[in-house]
Design a protein around this motif. Structure first.
Motif: not given
Length: 147
Positions: A61-65, A112-114
């Motif tokens: 998944a893209p890196e989220l803050p 997808t990722t929850a």
């Protein structure tokens, strides 16, 4: 064509302009034909040899803050519209952003990722290259999910 001017000087200028346009068009056509031949050769070569590259099954998944603590933990997509999920990009250089969805959105792909409410808020507020789904509009439901 519209009416042409009567004097030779302007007619020569128009003729020169048209000649330049034709030359540019011919140059572009030649370039595109060369590119097409190269792509066709590469396609033919790819069809003759087996693909030896290992295929990656899942993409991260893209890196989220860092997210604020979630007001309600979400163990996974519930399917009832009370959770959220992140649809990953096809590949890191893909021009379309990652997309945030409500967990029962039919427009989301299988990749997808929850996400928790806090992660969704952080992604909407801080993450670059992430956009809310225009179909399910999770940004409008994040406050409803907490209430």
């Amino acid at each position: 064509m519209s009416e042409l001017p009567p004097d030779p000087a302007r007619l020569h200028a128009i003729l020169a302009h048209l000649d330049r346009q034709l030359a540019d068009t011919d140059t572009l056509r030649t370039y595109l034909q060369i590119q097409r031949r190269e792509v066709q050769r590469a396609l033919d070569a790819a069809g003759r040899r087996p693909d030896r590259r290992p295929r990656q099954q899942t993409r991260p998944a893209p890196e989220l803050p860092p997210a604020a603590p979630a007001s309600r933990p979400l163990s996974g997509p519930t399917g009832d519209g009370s959770g959220f999920m992140l649809e990953m990009k096809r590949h890191p250089q893909h021009p379309n952003p990652a997309v945030l969805h409500v967990d029962n959105c039919t427009m989301a792909s299988q990749k997808t990722t929850a996400l928790s409410d806090g992660e969704l808020r952080a992604a909407l507020r801080e993450a670059e290259d992430v956009a809310p789904c225009p179909f399910c509009r999770p940004e409008s439901k994040v406050d409803d999910a907490i209430a």
